[in-house]
Design a protein around this motif. Structure first.
Motif, PDB file in Angstrom:
ATOM      1  N   SER A  60      -7.606   2.484  -9.524  1.00  0.00           N
ATOM      2  CA  SER A  60      -6.925   2.211  -8.262  1.00  0.00           C
ATOM      3  C   SER A  60      -7.915   2.071  -7.110  1.00  0.00           C
ATOM      4  N   LEU A  89       3.726   8.755  -9.897  1.00  0.00           N
ATOM      5  CA  LEU A  89       2.544   7.909  -9.711  1.00  0.00           C
ATOM      6  C   LEU A  89       2.516   6.785 -10.740  1.00  0.00           C
ATOM      7  N   PHE A 101      -3.972   2.724  -2.427  1.00  0.00           N
ATOM      8  CA  PHE A 101      -3.414   3.995  -1.999  1.00  0.00           C
ATOM      9  C   PHE A 101      -4.169   4.506  -0.783  1.00  0.00           C
ATOM     10  N   ILE A 108      -8.624   3.134  -3.462  1.00  0.00           N
ATOM     11  CA  ILE A 108      -8.180   4.324  -2.744  1.00  0.00           C
ATOM     12  C   ILE A 108      -8.934   4.488  -1.429  1.00  0.00           C
ATOM     13  N   ALA A 153       1.408  -1.159  -6.652  1.00  0.00           N
ATOM     14  CA  ALA A 153       0.581  -0.705  -5.524  1.00  0.00           C
ATOM     15  C   ALA A 153      -0.775  -1.410  -5.538  1.00  0.00           C
ATOM     16  N   THR A 165       0.236   8.405   0.663  1.00  0.00           N
ATOM     17  CA  THR A 165       0.790   9.575  -0.012  1.00  0.00           C
ATOM     18  C   THR A 165      -0.028  10.830   0.236  1.00  0.00           C
ATOM     19  N   TYR A 204      -4.720   7.965   0.662  1.00  0.00           N
ATOM     20  CA  TYR A 204      -4.518   9.275   0.037  1.00  0.00           C
ATOM     21  C   TYR A 204      -5.061  10.385   0.922  1.00  0.00           C
ATOM     22  N   TYR A 245       0.856  -1.185   0.000  1.00  0.00           N
ATOM     23  CA  TYR A 245       0.000   0.000   0.000  1.00  0.00           C
ATOM     24  C   TYR A 245       0.891   1.233   0.000  1.00  0.00           C
ATOM     25  N   ILE A 246       0.433   2.288  -0.649  1.00  0.00           N
ATOM     26  CA  ILE A 246       1.171   3.541  -0.734  1.00  0.00           C
ATOM     27  C   ILE A 246       0.396   4.628   0.003  1.00  0.00           C
TER      28      ILE A 246
END
Length: 279
Positions: A193, A148, A158, A195, A155, A139, A160, A136-137
């Motif tokens: 994605s 990205l 995300f 998110i 990934a 950011t 976010y 997982y990112i």
């Protein structure tokens, strides 16, 4: 391939699904007034001195650096900013693979801003995915579109941050306007994605942005949840230990404040949750 890491937190349950290990990258392009990871703001190594832990043993001889921090028996000295090889870090992260597999967890790359060290983040994420570990990112979104695109293939999801929609409110609170952040969120949505939105609620600063955030997010695909996070001042001691000016607002954000924001966001059809209920 090396990167600068400020910390590693194992057995984490708040940074994505399942049991995870969170890797905190050093360096961030934003300067959020309420930042609770001040040790991750600078890209340079820093040694913190927690005077309340010091027993005056004299081993450090009054010096403040990574070498003497390793020798400190009470962890009154803590160095943030270890240079690590990808292979070295992967070996550490794989120690908990059994927990990841059994819980649906994995590794979360966080910060600071992990994508500000894109070469290292990409290589690390690629290596973990090749070994069957979910990535997982986490950011702030204030990164180039190219970064990205580079991390997308590795990934799974995300985390976010959305702090405000109004660009002036965002700039007042973080030092930067948010056009790039919002456009990058749209891009991730268009790419299919997964998110999870993080909305740090700071009363008197960005609590008036809740309706705008709901209106912006409701048209985006891929938003699995919106987690509203309560602001607190627990990291104040780290600012002092690092010799940094403390920017933490002297305000209180209550459970009722967070619950009210959750209710507003749900009215826009979003799966909003109260982050305080997970503690």
């Amino acid at each position: 391939m090396t990167g600068i890491i400020s910390g590693i937190k194992r057995m984490e349950i708040h940074d994505g699904d399942g049991i995870r290990t969170t890797v905190f990258f050093k360096g961030c392009p934003l300067r959020c007034l309420w930042c609770h990871n001040p040790e991750s703001l600078s890209f340079e190594g820093q040694t913190a001195y927690f005077k309340e832990k010091c027993m005056q043993c004299g081993l450090c001889k009054g010096e403040r650096n990574q070498t003497v921090a390793r020798q400190c028996p009470t962890e009154a000295l803590v160095h943030y900013g270890k240079e690590m090889e990808v292979e070295e870090l992967v070996e550490i992260l794989l120690q908990d693979k059994g927990y990841y597999d059994n819980s649906g967890g994995g590794v979360t790359l966080s910060g600071g801003e992990c994508l500000a060290q894109i070469d290292f983040a990409e290589e690390l994420a690629k290596s973990l995915r090749e070994k069957g570990v979910s990535v997982y990112i986490d950011t702030c979104g204030f990164v180039s579109r190219e970064n990205l695109k580079r991390i997308l293939p590795y990934a799974d999801a995300f985390l976010y941050d959305i702090k405000a929609i109004d660009p002036q409110v965002h700039k007042k609170c973080t030092g930067q306007e948010n056009g790039l952040i919002l456009e990058n969120l749209r891009y991730l949505s268009e790419q299919g994605s997964k998110i999870e939105i993080r909305y740090p609620l700071v009363k008197g600063y960005n609590d008036g942005e809740c309706e705008k955030i709901g209106a912006f997010l409701q048209s985006l695909a891929g938003i699995t949840k919106v987690k509203v996070l309560q602001y607190h001042r627990f990291s104040g001691s780290r600012y002092e230990a690092l010799g940094m000016f403390c920017t933490l607002p002297e305000v209180e954000t209550t459970y009722a404040d967070v619950a009210r924001a959750v209710e507003i966001l749900r009215a826009y059809g979003l799966n909003a949750i109260n982050g305080m209920d997970e503690n």
